[in-house]
Scaffold this active site. Structure first.
Site, PDB file in Angstrom:
ATOM      1  CD  GLU A 147       7.159  -5.543  -2.236  1.00 60.16           C
ATOM      2  OE1 GLU A 147       7.462  -4.500  -2.868  1.00 60.16           O
ATOM      3  OE2 GLU A 147       7.909  -6.538  -2.195  1.00 60.16           O
ATOM      4  CB  CYS A 166       3.134   0.156  -6.455  1.00 60.80           C
ATOM      5  SG  CYS A 166       3.280  -1.571  -6.942  1.00 60.80           S
ATOM      6  N   GLY A 181       0.822  -1.204   0.000  1.00 64.26           N
ATOM      7  CA  GLY A 181       0.000   0.000   0.000  1.00 64.26           C
ATOM      8  C   GLY A 181       0.854   1.250   0.000  1.00 64.26           C
ATOM      9  CB  SER A 182       0.073   4.701   0.974  1.00 69.53           C
ATOM     10  OG  SER A 182      -0.305   4.587   2.337  1.00 69.53           O
ATOM     11  N   GLY A 216       2.491   1.864   5.262  1.00 70.02           N
ATOM     12  CA  GLY A 216       3.583   0.941   5.547  1.00 70.02           C
ATOM     13  C   GLY A 216       4.449   1.390   6.711  1.00 70.02           C
TER      14      GLY A 216
END
Length: 515
Positions: A268, A302, A246-247, A251
């Protein structure tokens, strides 16, 4: 005749086991009595179904069931575990078209991308099946006579998976397939924006597990939002590893919570990916790569291309072609053939895009194309936009930040060292690419002085990673790696074991004690 959301849902829901109201927790059985999640398609705002999320007590119940399942699953030989994952891959193959359309309904992806995501799931199952016979350790020479030293790997237990809306099923499979062959159970918290795809996958995995005679709680699921379910998962000591996608903001928080309890995290996170277009590049090839990288999934990957750094000698000519290509992008219903870009995921995403464009203008940026809301029948829900090209400078704060939308910042360079410096001068470090016919430029880009990203491509765009290569990035991208060569080790604990088969008890380093 137009392909409608309601008609498509009516066709595929029965085959995927979905209903108008769905329990959102699975741990060997289905339950859920928490908040109701209303699942709306970003395509036209249609309510697809509702999902009943987990309460805190139900989260704990699911975590406990996954833990019990892991204790039994770890005793199953790894090749036998691989056989279960092989069957999961075959089941996914049989449902590829329906799952692909469900991804389109719930995430707004075009059909080709929806089915492509399901193909990733199939591919990773094949990959994990092979790995199930290659979970090898080492035999190490001991300095003590009559001793054998070895390194071996054991399951961790329960692996928590937090996935994002933009890859609502692939991220789960990348983690769960490898975690499962390594002997772990998984506990999956999907995005609250795309819970139906998660439920469909959990139902297919349940079917495979029951047919294989194993506890289906090895594929557990807890639907809910981040502040409730996500927080519980991150803080749960029964979950030794949390893999979160995610963002960067999300994270960073998950990483801190997991670290406080000395757990492990596989992160990630965001990307701010650039493509360098050199003076010797095949401009047609570069154009195609940039178009897919920036416009694919409506810029909500991403690995989406966010920045293009173009040599000054070809800048104006290339920009003209790029703008013309953008004019040809068909925006509309992602269920219909020929559509290249569907909607953004929700109103907040559109607002973020418009705010970023306004900020770029305040910096002095020039909007060369797009950046507007699209009207018409589908546009009534306000989620369709035209992809945007902005002439910008790399150091602007808005360029340094990842906006999850189809905004492409373009800029020029004179020397390769300058281009690489521009590419690396952002907080994120996920994916990167260079288009060149100069061997020296390509090798410099791939060298230690080149790209600082986890993924570096030559004459390929930033999107479209294969499961055979380790996926992940550096800096604020989190440092995690999924899939590829030795990624399985992230899902296991390492143990050094020494066996003394002599009749003596020599100490290491030649130490004499008590003699």
């Amino acid at each position: 005749m137009a392909i409608t959301v309601k008609k498509t849902a009516a066709e595929i829901f029965p085959r995927l086991g979905l209903k108008a109201k769905n329990p959102g927790v699975f741990a060997g059985e289905w339950f859920g009595s928490g908040a109701r999640i209303e699942c709306r398609s970003p395509i036209d705002g249609t309510v697809l179904a509702t999902v009943v999320a987990a309460t805190p007590a139900e989260y704990s119940r699911a975590s406990a069931a996954a833990h019990r399942a892991a204790l039994a699953w770890r005793e199953v030989p790894a090749p036998k575990r691989g056989e279960v994952i092989r069957r999961l891959g075959e089941t996914l193959r049989a449902h590829k078209a329906d799952l692909g359309r469900l991804v389109s309904l719930e995430a707004g992806k075009i059909i080709a991308e929806g089915e492509g995501e399901v193909q990733e799931m199939i591919d990773i199952c094949d990959f994990a099946t092979g790995l199930s016979r290659q979970l090898h350790g080492l035999t190490i020479a001991s300095e003590r006579p009559g001793h054998r030293m070895m390194e071996q790997w054991h399951p961790l237990g329960v692996v928590g998976i937090i996935s994002a809306f933009n890859f609502p099923v692939a991220v789960w499979s990348w983690n769960s397939a490898l975690a499962a062959v390594c002997g772990n159970a998984t506990l999956w918290k999907p995005s609250e924006k795309t819970p139906l795809t998660a439920i469909a996958c959990a139902k297919l995995a349940e079917k495979v597990a029951r047919a294989s005679g194993v506890d289906p709680a090895i594929f557990s699921l807890v639907c809910g939002d981040g502040p409730s379910v996500g927080e519980l998962l991150a803080a749960d000591p029964r979950v030794p590893l949390v893999s979160a996608t995610g963002s960067t903001r999300m994270g960073r928080h998950v990483g801190e919570v997991v670290a406080k309890r000395f757990g492990r995290s596989l992160l990630e996170l965001g990307g701010n990916n650039a493509i360098i277009v050199t003076h010797s590049a095949d401009l047609k090839m570069a154009l195609r790569a940039i178009l897919f990288g920036a416009v694919g999934t409506a810029g909500q990957r991403c690995t989406s291309t966010r920045r293009v750094i173009i040599h000054e000698s070809v800048y104006r000519r290339f920009l003209k072609s790029l703008i013309e290509a953008y004019r040809q992008v068909k925006i509309g219903n992602p269920l219909e053939s020929g559509t290249l870009m569907g909607p953004l995921i929700d109103v907040a995403a559109v607002e973020n895009m418009m705010n970023a464009i306004a900020a770029a203008k305040q910096h002095g940026g020039s909007v060369l194309y797009g950046g507007r809301k699209v009207g018409g029948a589908l546009g009534e829900n306000g989620l369709y936009v035209t992809p945007c090209i902005i002439e910008a400078e790399n150091h602007w704060s808005v360029v340094q930040h990842e906006t999850f939308a189809p905004i492409l910042y373009v800029m020029t360079y004179k020397t390769l060292d300058e281009a690489i410096a521009l590419q690396n001068a952002v907080p994120q470090g996920l994916s990167s690419a260079i288009f060149t016919h100069d061997l020296r430029e390509a090798e410099i880009f791939l060298s230690a002085r080149g790209s600082d990203c986890g993924i570096a491509n030559v004459n390929i765009g930033t999107s479209g990673a294969e499961i055979g290569g380790a996926f992940g990035g550096e800096k604020e991208t989190g440092g995690g790696r999924e899939s590829g060569s030795d990624a399985w080790r992230a899902y296991m604990r390492r143990q050094t074991a020494t066996v003394n088969y002599s009749r003596e008890l020599p100490l290491a380093q030649g130490i004499k004690f008590g003699e």
